[in-house]
Design an enzyme around this catalytic site. Structure first.
Site, mmCIF file in Angstrom:
data_model
loop_
_atom_site.group_PDB
_atom_site.id
_atom_site.type_symbol
_atom_site.label_atom_id
_atom_site.label_comp_id
_atom_site.label_asym_id
_atom_site.label_seq_id
_atom_site.Cartn_x
_atom_site.Cartn_y
_atom_site.Cartn_z
ATOM 1 C CB CYS A 209 -0.929 -0.009 1.203
ATOM 2 S SG CYS A 209 -1.679 1.590 1.531
ATOM 3 C CB CYS A 214 -3.066 2.612 -1.697
ATOM 4 S SG CYS A 214 -3.456 0.936 -1.235
ATOM 5 C CE LYS A 217 -4.444 4.047 -6.382
ATOM 6 N NZ LYS A 217 -5.010 2.737 -6.215
ATOM 7 N N GLY A 342 -8.353 -6.030 -17.187
ATOM 8 C CA GLY A 342 -9.453 -5.059 -17.081
ATOM 9 C C GLY A 342 -9.892 -4.875 -15.646
ATOM 10 C CE1 TYR A 344 -10.747 -2.092 -6.487
ATOM 11 C CE2 TYR A 344 -11.007 -4.293 -7.398
ATOM 12 C CZ TYR A 344 -11.380 -3.323 -6.493
ATOM 13 O OH TYR A 344 -12.371 -3.576 -5.591
ATOM 14 C CD GLU A 348 -6.701 2.051 -9.040
ATOM 15 O OE1 GLU A 348 -5.560 1.642 -8.745
ATOM 16 O OE2 GLU A 348 -7.618 2.157 -8.208
ATOM 17 C CG HIS A 604 -28.469 22.840 -4.672
ATOM 18 N ND1 HIS A 604 -28.672 21.915 -5.681
ATOM 19 C CD2 HIS A 604 -28.605 24.073 -5.234
ATOM 20 C CE1 HIS A 604 -28.938 22.567 -6.802
ATOM 21 N NE2 HIS A 604 -28.904 23.870 -6.563
ATOM 22 C CD GLU A 609 -28.024 18.698 -5.101
ATOM 23 O OE1 GLU A 609 -28.884 19.156 -4.344
ATOM 24 O OE2 GLU A 609 -27.450 19.380 -5.982
HETATM 25 N N1 LIG Z 1 -8.351 0.974 -5.660
HETATM 26 C C1 LIG Z 1 -8.121 -0.152 -5.028
HETATM 27 O O1 LIG Z 1 -8.670 -0.431 -3.968
HETATM 28 C C2 LIG Z 1 -7.184 -1.130 -5.621
HETATM 29 C C3 LIG Z 1 -7.223 -2.438 -5.217
HETATM 30 N N2 LIG Z 1 -6.381 -3.355 -5.766
HETATM 31 C C4 LIG Z 1 -6.448 -4.739 -5.300
HETATM 32 O O2 LIG Z 1 -5.459 -5.487 -5.959
HETATM 33 C C5 LIG Z 1 -6.034 -6.619 -6.589
HETATM 34 C C6 LIG Z 1 -5.252 -6.937 -7.828
HETATM 35 O O3 LIG Z 1 -5.535 -5.982 -8.836
HETATM 36 P P1 LIG Z 1 -5.490 -6.392 -10.365
HETATM 37 O O4 LIG Z 1 -4.140 -6.882 -10.710
HETATM 38 O O5 LIG Z 1 -6.067 -5.271 -11.132
HETATM 39 O O6 LIG Z 1 -6.398 -7.677 -10.412
HETATM 40 P P2 LIG Z 1 -7.932 -7.881 -10.781
HETATM 41 O O7 LIG Z 1 -8.247 -9.237 -10.320
HETATM 42 O O8 LIG Z 1 -8.771 -6.738 -10.327
HETATM 43 O O9 LIG Z 1 -7.942 -7.851 -12.369
HETATM 44 C C7 LIG Z 1 -7.166 -8.726 -13.127
HETATM 45 C C8 LIG Z 1 -7.541 -8.548 -14.576
HETATM 46 O O10 LIG Z 1 -6.628 -9.293 -15.373
HETATM 47 C C9 LIG Z 1 -7.354 -10.173 -16.224
HETATM 48 N N3 LIG Z 1 -6.564 -11.372 -16.422
HETATM 49 C C10 LIG Z 1 -6.171 -12.271 -15.489
HETATM 50 N N4 LIG Z 1 -5.409 -13.222 -16.042
HETATM 51 C C11 LIG Z 1 -5.313 -12.924 -17.352
HETATM 52 C C12 LIG Z 1 -4.674 -13.531 -18.459
HETATM 53 N N5 LIG Z 1 -3.977 -14.644 -18.314
HETATM 54 N N6 LIG Z 1 -4.805 -12.955 -19.657
HETATM 55 C C13 LIG Z 1 -5.524 -11.816 -19.810
HETATM 56 N N7 LIG Z 1 -6.151 -11.200 -18.817
HETATM 57 C C14 LIG Z 1 -6.054 -11.739 -17.595
HETATM 58 C C15 LIG Z 1 -8.660 -10.411 -15.508
HETATM 59 O O11 LIG Z 1 -9.617 -10.798 -16.444
HETATM 60 P P3 LIG Z 1 -10.924 -11.610 -16.028
HETATM 61 O O12 LIG Z 1 -11.848 -10.633 -15.426
HETATM 62 O O13 LIG Z 1 -11.360 -12.175 -17.301
HETATM 63 O O14 LIG Z 1 -10.472 -12.658 -15.058
HETATM 64 C C16 LIG Z 1 -8.923 -9.042 -14.909
HETATM 65 O O15 LIG Z 1 -9.505 -8.185 -15.833
HETATM 66 C C17 LIG Z 1 -7.473 -6.209 -6.834
HETATM 67 O O16 LIG Z 1 -8.334 -7.293 -6.902
HETATM 68 C C18 LIG Z 1 -7.774 -5.356 -5.651
HETATM 69 O O17 LIG Z 1 -8.212 -6.173 -4.604
HETATM 70 C C19 LIG Z 1 -5.495 -2.994 -6.733
HETATM 71 C C20 LIG Z 1 -5.414 -1.718 -7.155
HETATM 72 C C21 LIG Z 1 -6.246 -0.666 -6.626
HETATM 73 N N1 LIG Z 2 -6.118 6.430 9.078
HETATM 74 C C1 LIG Z 2 -6.639 5.118 8.767
HETATM 75 C C2 LIG Z 2 -5.865 4.445 7.640
HETATM 76 C C3 LIG Z 2 -4.412 4.659 7.654
HETATM 77 C C4 LIG Z 2 -3.791 3.727 6.656
HETATM 78 O O1 LIG Z 2 -4.462 3.166 5.829
HETATM 79 N N2 LIG Z 2 -2.506 3.581 6.775
HETATM 80 C C5 LIG Z 2 -1.851 2.631 5.941
HETATM 81 C C6 LIG Z 2 -0.858 3.329 5.107
HETATM 82 S S1 LIG Z 2 -1.530 4.763 4.336
HETATM 83 S S2 LIG Z 2 0.006 5.761 3.721
HETATM 84 C C7 LIG Z 2 0.551 6.900 4.793
HETATM 85 C C8 LIG Z 2 -0.429 7.456 5.778
HETATM 86 N N3 LIG Z 2 -1.271 8.369 5.052
HETATM 87 C C9 LIG Z 2 -2.586 8.319 5.189
HETATM 88 O O2 LIG Z 2 -3.136 7.638 6.034
HETATM 89 C C10 LIG Z 2 -3.408 9.146 4.225
HETATM 90 C C11 LIG Z 2 -4.269 10.156 4.955
HETATM 91 C C12 LIG Z 2 -5.566 10.590 4.221
HETATM 92 N N4 LIG Z 2 -6.482 9.498 4.256
HETATM 93 C C13 LIG Z 2 -5.302 11.086 2.822
HETATM 94 O O3 LIG Z 2 -5.664 10.408 1.860
HETATM 95 O O4 LIG Z 2 -4.788 12.168 2.683
HETATM 96 C C14 LIG Z 2 0.417 8.009 6.865
HETATM 97 O O5 LIG Z 2 0.825 7.272 7.691
HETATM 98 N N5 LIG Z 2 0.735 9.257 6.858
HETATM 99 C C15 LIG Z 2 1.625 9.838 7.812
HETATM 100 C C16 LIG Z 2 2.251 11.039 7.209
HETATM 101 O O6 LIG Z 2 2.019 11.305 6.039
HETATM 102 O O7 LIG Z 2 3.009 11.707 7.905
HETATM 103 C C17 LIG Z 2 -1.164 1.598 6.787
HETATM 104 O O8 LIG Z 2 -0.471 0.765 6.261
HETATM 105 N N6 LIG Z 2 -1.328 1.612 8.078
HETATM 106 C C18 LIG Z 2 -0.738 0.652 8.976
HETATM 107 C C19 LIG Z 2 -1.163 0.957 10.357
HETATM 108 O O9 LIG Z 2 -1.795 2.000 10.551
HETATM 109 O O10 LIG Z 2 -0.876 0.127 11.273
HETATM 110 C C20 LIG Z 2 -6.655 4.201 9.970
HETATM 111 O O11 LIG Z 2 -6.056 4.507 10.995
HETATM 112 O O12 LIG Z 2 -7.278 3.157 9.898
#
Ligand SMILES: NC(=O)C1=CN([C@@H]2O[C@H](COP(=O)(O)OP(=O)(O)OC[C@H]3O[C@@H](n4cnc5c(N)ncnc54)[C@H](OP(=O)(O)O)[C@@H]3O)[C@@H](O)[C@H]2O)C=CC1
Ligand SMILES: N[C@@H](CCC(=O)N[C@@H](CSSC[C@H](NC(=O)CC[C@H](N)C(=O)O)C(=O)NCC(=O)O)C(=O)NCC(=O)O)C(=O)O
Length: 641
Positions: A209, A214, A217, A342, A344, A348, A604, A609
């Site tokens: 993360c 996270c 990213k 396709g 997350y 992204e 608003h 809303e």
């Molecule tokens: N914003 C957030 O909270 C984020 C969360 N994550 C976490 O990380 C995890 C991993 O992310 P991600 O890597 O995007 O995984 P995902 O499982 O979300 O997506 C994987 C994608 O790759 C495709 N795929 C898998 N194998 C193949 C293959 N052999 N050939 C072609 N396509 C394939 C899948 O297709 P199909 O659908 O057909 O299986 C799917 O579209 C997520 O599930 C999520 O939990 C990651 C990034 C951001």
């Molecule tokens: N605050 C929430 C979440 C915090 C969180 O998710 N922390 C992640 C990393 S986020 S990465 C770094 C984290 N930043 C944040 O928590 C982001 C703050 C806000 N949500 C935003 O988006 O701006 C931080 O520690 N900042 C300090 C600084 O910048 O000085 C983690 O791994 N935590 C382990 C743990 O808590 O045990 C909680 O306490 O549950």
């Protein structure tokens, strides 16, 4: 809470059982059902035993077992940490018929009787250089004599170096460790040295993360979003002498400096919590022993929180592909990038590179992106992303990558070949990061088949003293979920408060552009679960788009259970969706009804809303034609009509 000098492991009880307090060992009997090696814990108070003969078809494991037996003949170290006064017998495992037959098929017989060197007796026999590491951690903290399991119902005290040894200092591991320490436990955590790109020798305190997911990213998302805002600003009267230019190397340098700062902060968080940080790769030697680069540590409990690593399918030319670790730390911005997947991560990064003006092609093997998301959201987000210039190649599976003489890359799929890419990124899922932590000996064998990813509701693996949280497990792979699991585990083990993580109504977001936020059920899930569902949707042009002139739209959706009138799903795709949905997630988690939403006054003018002003259902799904009639009758009855 305080810990007495003798720690008892709070053994999680299934909901239907009353928690029993007793002095005998509380054990878990594992049963293997069917040919699948899934291990289900069935709670009982019987003892676990090792079979008398263990044979293994896995040569490496057999060799490890043999080396263990050989190592066990080494003389005890003079400076070994104090061992339990009472000699301990091996813990006993009860194996199901499936596991027993698995063992019967093993090839090398290895005697393991109660008189054989056991996991628990191993600690006495380690070479001295291993044991010396212990002195590093003899800090002035309370020493606990943990209870060891014995096979006759009586308890034999045994001392360990630590109450908890955590392998992997990502979100789940850090959270569990620092709260365990807060609750009075002695805790160590090991992690590989910091690097922006993970490898077999690099990781960093903070984990995925903070260092490779996270946080970096989101920084790249923030960087890229300006481009859209510059475009929007023209309609509001802004003029630029020249096109704003983006400098990729400034972004990378600032992002990496922030990662350095954060890994430092996380080290301090651990230090301030009195958690001993050990740098190196941790491997589980036995149920109570971890080897970190040759140094041995014992612990009453071991937590596996090693996270996941990106997975790239095995196709010709895969060595030319990059994964998300590399994509977050490229020396130069891609000119033209293919993103395979396709999910997350794919969406992204497609948003990031597209906004920064790279040419982006997304290859998905299905018809739609984001499998598992609400169908309307899937359609809406790909339309909006296409309008911003991303080219989606649907029903195309990657078959090979070819590098041309000029260094450009081609992606061959089942439908043809697309040429001229500077980068090809795979975002095809992540796999548990257990490959190199193996974990020798029988434990590795058990974990290999039961897999750390198979844990019970309290995050316990097939081995009673080994626990796992976060992405290494097969649950919801999100940071806040890992934090919840880590916290629950710390409470279970060290606060005398058995706690199960609660996976109901976990909100999630995809930081694509426009972003998605959701909580609760999709339409399909809602209909499957409840049958009769009222669906409210809103697809509108946001106020900002009126002057910006851009084709941006927002989609929102509420799913309401017709019977209970509770809002059971909420979805949004549009600007600020993750921020908006986080707030509404409280309402969904609290089980509020559509009437509660309607009674809330809107702010608003905001996009948010809309969620409290959706008055008429877009459609009503009635699985049971009589249900509307029944509901009317119930309403009339309630009203005394
Ligand atoms: N914003 C957030 O909270 C984020 C969360 N994550 C976490 O990380 C995890 C991993 O992310 P991600 O890597 O995007 O995984 P995902 O499982 O979300 O997506 C994987 C994608 O790759 C495709 N795929 C898998 N194998 C193949 C293959 N052999 N050939 C072609 N396509 C394939 C899948 O297709 P199909 O659908 O057909 O299986 C799917 O579209 C997520 O599930 C999520 O939990 C990651 C990034 C951001
Ligand atoms: N605050 C929430 C979440 C915090 C969180 O998710 N922390 C992640 C990393 S986020 S990465 C770094 C984290 N930043 C944040 O928590 C982001 C703050 C806000 N949500 C935003 O988006 O701006 C931080 O520690 N900042 C300090 C600084 O910048 O000085 C983690 O791994 N935590 C382990 C743990 O808590 O045990 C909680 O306490 O549950």
């Amino acid at each position: 809470m305080r810990l007495s000098n003798r720690i008892e492991v709070p053994t999680p009880q299934p909901a239907s059982h009353n928690r029993q307090s007793h002095h005998g060992s509380r054990q878990i009997r594992y049963a293997l059902f069917g040919p699948s090696p899934l291990i289900f814990p069935a709670y009982s108070y019987s003892f676990l035993y090792f079979p008398h003969r263990i044979e293994t078809p896995v040569a490496g494991v057999a060799q490890n077992l043999q080396s263990l037996l050989k190592a066990s003949t080494l003389p005890a170290s003079p400076d070994s940490p104090p061992m339990a006064a009472t000699s301990l017998t091996a813990p006993k495992l009860t194996f199901s018929p499936t596991l027993q037959s698995l063992y019967r098929n093993l090839t090398i017989p290895i005697p393991l009787s109660s008189s054989s060197p056991s996991f628990l007796s191993l600690r006495k026999t380690l070479p001295s250089h291993h044991s010396r590491s212990f002195s590093l951690f003899q800090q002035p903290r309370r020493q606990f004599t943990a209870r060891a399991d014995s096979d006759n119902g009586t308890e034999s005290p045994r001392q360990y170096d630590f109450d908890l040894f955590t392998i992997g200092a990502g979100s789940g591991g850090v959270r569990a460790s620092r709260f365990a320490a807060n609750f009075g436990a002695s805790v160590a955590i090991c992690e590989l040295p910091f690097a922006t790109i993970s490898s077999d020798t690099a990781g960093g305190v903070g984990g995925t993360c903070v260092l490779r997911g996270c946080v970096p990213k989101k920084l790249l998302v923030y960087a890229s979003k300006y481009a859209h805002e510059f475009d929007e600003s023209n309609g509001f009267g802004w003029k630029y002498e020249s096109e704003p230019k983006h400098d990729w190397s400034t972004l990378m340098a600032n992002k990496n400096a922030e990662l350095q700062r954060l890994t430092g902060i996380y080290k301090n968080i651990l230090k301030n919590a009195n958690v001993s940080l050990i740098e190196g790769r941790g491997k589980i030697v036995d149920p109570h022993t971890v080897n970190v680069d040759g140094k041995i540590y014992t612990a009453r409990h071991i937590l596996v929180s090693v996270g996941g690593r990106p997975f790239i399918p095995d196709i010709p030319g895969k060595e030319y592909a990059i994964d998300s670790d590399a994509a977050l730390d490229l020396p130069s911005q891609p000119k033209k990038i293919a993103i395979v997947g396709g999910g997350y991560i794919a969406l992204e990064f497609a948003g990031i590179f597209n906004s920064l003006k790279s040419e982006v092609h997304v290859f998905i093997r299905q018809k739609k992106v984001l499998r598992g998301f609400d169908e309307e959201v899937r359609d809406f987000v790909s339309e909006q992303m296409s309008l911003r210039g991303i080219e989606f190649h649907t029903e195309e599976s990657p078959q090979a990558i070819v590098k041309s003489g000029d260094g450009s890359l081609s992606l061959k799929t089942n439908k043809g070949t697309v040429e001229g890419f500077s980068h090809i990124m795979f975002a095809t899922g992540r796999k548990p990061n257990t490959k190199k932590m193996f974990i020798q000996l029988l434990v590795s064998y058990l974990l290999f088949f039961s897999v750390v990813s198979q844990v019970d509701e309290y995050s316990r693996t097939a081995v009673p003293s080994i626990w796992a949280v976060g992405d290494v497990t097969d649950r919801i792979n999100l940071t806040p979920v890992a934090l919840m699991e880590g916290m629950a585990l710390a409470k279970t083990l060290f606060k005398d408060e058995p706690s199960k993580p609660d996976y109901r109504a976990v909100p999630a977001a995809v930081f694509c552009q426009p972003p998605i936020g959701n909580v609760g059920l999709t339409e399909e899930q809602a209909i499957n679960e409840y049958g009769d569902v009222d669906i409210y949707t809103s697809n509108f042009r946001p106020l900002k788009a009126t002057l910006s002139g851009l084709p941006d739209r927002v989609f929102m959706k509420l799913l309401v259970c017709a019977k209970s009138e509770k809002v059971i799903g909420l979805h949004m795709c549009g600007e600020d969706a993750p921020e908006i949905v986080q707030g509404f997630a409280v309402a969904i988690k609290a089980g509020l009804t559509k009437a509660d939403f309607d009674a809330t006054v809107g702010i608003h003018p905001t996009a948010a809303e809309e969620f409290v002003t959706m008055r008429t259902p877009t459609r009503k799904i009635r699985g049971n034609p009589k249900s509307e009639e029944t509901k009317d009758q119930e309403t009339k009855a309630a009203a005394g009509v």
